[in-house]
Structure formats: C-alpha cells, structure tokens
Design an enzyme around this catalytic site. Structure first.
Site, PDB file in Angstrom:
ATOM      1  N   ARG A  70       0.880  -1.182   0.000  1.00 53.88           N
ATOM      2  CA  ARG A  70       0.000   0.000   0.000  1.00 53.88           C
ATOM      3  C   ARG A  70       0.903   1.213   0.000  1.00 53.88           C
ATOM      4  NH1 ARG A  70      -5.186   1.368   3.702  1.00 53.88           N
ATOM      5  NH2 ARG A  70      -6.037   0.025   2.097  1.00 53.88           N
ATOM      6  N   HIS A  81      -7.624   1.031  -6.133  1.00 51.28           N
ATOM      7  CA  HIS A  81      -7.745   0.123  -4.975  1.00 51.28           C
ATOM      8  C   HIS A  81      -8.424  -1.179  -5.456  1.00 51.28           C
ATOM      9  CE1 HIS A  81      -7.799  -1.281  -0.995  1.00 51.28           C
ATOM     10  NE2 HIS A  81      -8.697  -0.503  -0.440  1.00 51.28           N
ATOM     11  N   GLN A 117     -10.154  -3.995  -3.112  1.00 57.11           N
ATOM     12  CA  GLN A 117     -11.437  -3.568  -2.548  1.00 57.11           C
ATOM     13  C   GLN A 117     -12.584  -3.886  -3.507  1.00 57.11           C
ATOM     14  OE1 GLN A 117     -12.211  -1.936   0.544  1.00 57.11           O
ATOM     15  NE2 GLN A 117     -14.186  -2.649  -0.180  1.00 57.11           N
ATOM     16  N   ASP A 122     -17.616   6.992  -0.712  1.00 59.17           N
ATOM     17  CA  ASP A 122     -16.353   6.828   0.019  1.00 59.17           C
ATOM     18  C   ASP A 122     -16.070   8.157   0.707  1.00 59.17           C
ATOM     19  OD1 ASP A 122     -13.898   5.905   0.947  1.00 59.17           O
ATOM     20  OD2 ASP A 122     -12.867   6.088  -0.980  1.00 59.17           O
ATOM     21  N   CYS A 144     -16.364   1.328   1.167  1.00 57.97           N
ATOM     22  CA  CYS A 144     -15.180   0.502   1.440  1.00 57.97           C
ATOM     23  C   CYS A 144     -14.740   0.578   2.897  1.00 57.97           C
ATOM     24  CB  CYS A 144     -14.036   0.888   0.513  1.00 57.97           C
ATOM     25  SG  CYS A 144     -13.400   2.552   0.791  1.00 57.97           S
ATOM     26  N   ARG A 151     -13.232  -8.815   1.873  1.00 57.63           N
ATOM     27  CA  ARG A 151     -11.830  -8.502   1.585  1.00 57.63           C
ATOM     28  C   ARG A 151     -10.985  -9.744   1.851  1.00 57.63           C
ATOM     29  NH1 ARG A 151     -10.012  -3.299   1.802  1.00 57.63           N
ATOM     30  NH2 ARG A 151      -8.133  -4.270   0.985  1.00 57.63           N
TER      31      ARG A 151
HETATM   32  N1   CP Z   1     -11.118  -0.325   2.785  1.00 56.39           N
HETATM   33  C1   CP Z   1      -9.829  -0.367   3.182  1.00 56.39           C
HETATM   34  O1   CP Z   1      -8.914  -0.588   2.388  1.00 56.39           O
HETATM   35  O2   CP Z   1      -9.656  -0.179   4.513  1.00 56.39           O
HETATM   36  P1   CP Z   1      -8.266   0.031   5.277  1.00 56.39           P
HETATM   37  O3   CP Z   1      -7.746   1.387   4.907  1.00 56.39           O
HETATM   38  O4   CP Z   1      -8.624  -0.069   6.719  1.00 56.39           O
HETATM   39  O5   CP Z   1      -7.310  -1.049   4.847  1.00 56.39           O
HETATM   40  N1  NVA Z   2     -10.246   6.686  -0.786  1.00 55.70           N
HETATM   41  C1  NVA Z   2      -9.755   6.226   0.497  1.00 55.70           C
HETATM   42  C2  NVA Z   2      -9.899   4.751   0.615  1.00 55.70           C
HETATM   43  C3  NVA Z   2      -9.470   4.174   1.929  1.00 55.70           C
HETATM   44  C4  NVA Z   2      -9.576   2.686   1.978  1.00 55.70           C
HETATM   45  C5  NVA Z   2      -8.311   6.653   0.680  1.00 55.70           C
HETATM   46  O1  NVA Z   2      -7.521   6.502  -0.257  1.00 55.70           O
HETATM   47  O2  NVA Z   2      -7.986   7.177   1.742  1.00 55.70           O
END
Ligand code: CP
Ligand code: NVA
Length: 308
Positions: free
Chosen positions: A107, A134, A137, A225, A266, A294
């Site tokens: 990530r 992502h 997800q 989101d 998400c 997930r």
């Molecule tokens: N939805 C998601 O990716 O959550 P986290 O940021 O908690 O991993």
């Molecule tokens: N759009 C959000 C998703 C988190 C899982 C971010 O990137 O912070």
C-alpha cells in the site's frame, strides 16, 4: 508472473475465476473460528510481505489472516521503518525482498512505486491501494454484490461523491465485468478521463450526472467513500466538504434507487458526512459483508498470483 496490479490489467476470465474461487472458499470455511486453518493449505511454506506506507485496518488484518488460514506466514512492514523510506531505491528493495519472500503486497502513495516494485521483483506484487486505484477492494465489492443479488453484469452502479482511487477501480471493474456506472459529484472531483474512456471502450455505459437524485434512478447499487482520502491535503478538507455535501448518501437519496438497491462503502466511513448512519446501518447496507469479503477475495487473489 501474475502480479495483481489493477483490475483493468487482469484478464476478465481470471477475474471471474478469482471471484468464484473467493465465494467457494468462503462457503468451505463457513462457521469455523477465524483462526482455524482451511482444509487446503495452498500457501504452506510461503512467506508474504505486507508493506504499508499509509494507515490500514481492513487491508492489513484481512491479508494477514487470509495468508495464515491458507497455511502461509506473513510479515507486516511499515514503509517508514524500512530503508525504502530512507533513500534505498524501490528497485533494490524489490530485488532484496524477492530473495526472502514469495509475494509482496504494498500500500503506497504514488502508483509508480507499485509499478517499479513489480518491474524489479521476481515474485508477484499485489496492489493494496495507491493514490490512483484500490483493486482488491473492488474485487470484494463484486463478490459482495453477487452474493446478495446474483451476476453484476448489466447492473447499474452509482458512485456518489469524490471520483477517487476507489471510484477508479470501480470504473475498471465496470469494463471488465460488464456493468454500467453513473458518477455523480462536482466537476472538479470527476474521475480521471482515462478511466472513464477505458470503461466506455469496453462497451459499458458510463454517465456523469451532476444531479444525485437523477443519477440514482434505477440503481442496483449505490456506493460512496470518504470525502478526503489519505493522499489528499488536509487543508482541502473544508472546501471538499462544502463541494460534496449535496452528494451525501441519505435515506431520501436511497429511496430514489431501486427498492432492493444495495449500499456499499469501502470503509473507513465518516458517519453523517458522506453517508448517514441511517443508511450505513439500514436494511440495504452490506458494508460489513463487504469488509469480510476482503478476506475471501484477497485469498483468491493470492492463490491466482501464486497459481496454487
Ligand atoms: N477499505 C480499506 O482498504 O480499509 P483500510 O484502509 O482499513 O485497509
Ligand atoms: N479513498 C480512500 C480509501 C481508503 C480505503 C483513501 O484513499 O484514503
């Protein structure tokens, strides 16, 4: 090498196999304690590195638990604690990690970090979120939709709010799985044109509708989101909130969608900003199934990456 970098970079038949496998693996271990091993141990003797340059709850825990259920081992690494965060190149990091582990999940911020990692690693690399996409997800989201409503092909998905990284992966999925997507949000927060054009080039309908009430008409699924993503400047928060408030998902908006329309997010959510608690906790919401999936979707992704 089966990297899982993005949904549009993965063959539709492989994506279908991953979703079906995820559903089958979920059924196979239904009712067992979370820590119980799966009957199959496809990741026996495999070591997986989970690298986080941004915070995470779901991605971190679901990958870790998933690998263990399949008999593998994990190490969770924080980018800032690695030499990667102190000047070592991504290419060298990728080559070194490939000597120790069988798969890398990362990530990160800039998508270029992910693609460079994949270029120089000799083991599969999985995208655990970048500023742009992502994909894990949305694989869980497709699994969740189909679990509740059957095939997603031909359905109408409405994204309300910021055209961000999660929205981008929904657009990729629209093209690959064959569903229509309507985006509703302010013009300055539209999804990237490239993602819209790509989905349209695959023959699905992608619409941009500024009026959220019109957008959700006939929707099978409504998604939103956070209004401020991890890569967005905190200084932009107030302006974004002002721009996005008309796109909050509340019961009045949901009532304009199909009566059996699902609601997804998400997570993490900011209750009563992008969505009301009434919708989050209401009968159409599947947000916690989505979070659970997930785990199952990513287990299937890992198996596909390692071909085990
Ligand atoms: N939805 C998601 O990716 O959550 P986290 O940021 O908690 O991993
Ligand atoms: N759009 C959000 C998703 C988190 C899982 C971010 O990137 O912070």
């Amino acid at each position: 090498m089966n990297h899982f970098l993005d949904i549009h970079l993965t063959d539709p038949s492989d994506l279908r196999q991953i979703i079906d496998n995820a559903a089958a693996m979920k059924t196979a271990r239904a009712g067992r304690p979370r820590g119980a091993l799966d009957d199959d141990q496809p990741l026996k003797d495999r070591m997986v590195a989970l690298i986080f340059e941004k915070p995470s709850t779901r991605t971190r825990v679901s990958f870790d638990v998933g690998v263990r259920q399949m008999g593998g081992q994990t190490m969770v690494l924080s980018g800032s604690d690695m030499q990667l965060g102190h000047g070592e190149t991504i290419a060298d990091t990728a080559r070194v990690l490939s000597r120790y582990v069988d798969l890398i999940m990362i990530r990160t911020f800039d998508e270029a970090v992910l693609t460079e990692m994949a270029e120089f690693a000799s083991v599969p690399v999985v995208n655990g979120l970048t500023d742009r996409t992502h994909p894990c997800q949305i694989m869980a989201d497709v699994q969740t939709f189909e679990e509740h409503r059957g095939p997603i092909k031909g359905k109408k998905v409405v994204w309300s709010g910021d055209g961000n990284n999660v929205c981008a992966s929904f657009l990729h999925a629209a093209g690959q799985f064959g569903f229509d997507l309507t985006f509703t949000g302010p013009p300055t927060l539209d999804p990237e044109r490239e993602f819209v054009d790509l989905a349209r080039s695959k023959g699905v309908k992608v619409e941009i509708e500024r009026d959220p009430a019109k957008a959700v008409a006939g929707a099978d699924l409504v998604v939103t989101d956070t209004w401020v993503s991890m890569h967005d400047a905190q200084s932009a928060k107030e302006r974004r909130h002002n721009q996005l408030r008309p796109y909050r998902v509340d019961s009045a908006l949901m009532s304009r969608a199909k009566s059996d329309a699902l609601f997804m997010h998400c997570l993490p959510a900011h209750r009563d900003d992008e969505v009301t608690s009434e919708v989050m906790d209401g009968p159409n919401s599947v947000i916690f199934d989505e979070a659970e999936n997930r785990l199952h979707a990513q287990k299937a992704i890992l198996r596909w990456c390692l071909q085990v």
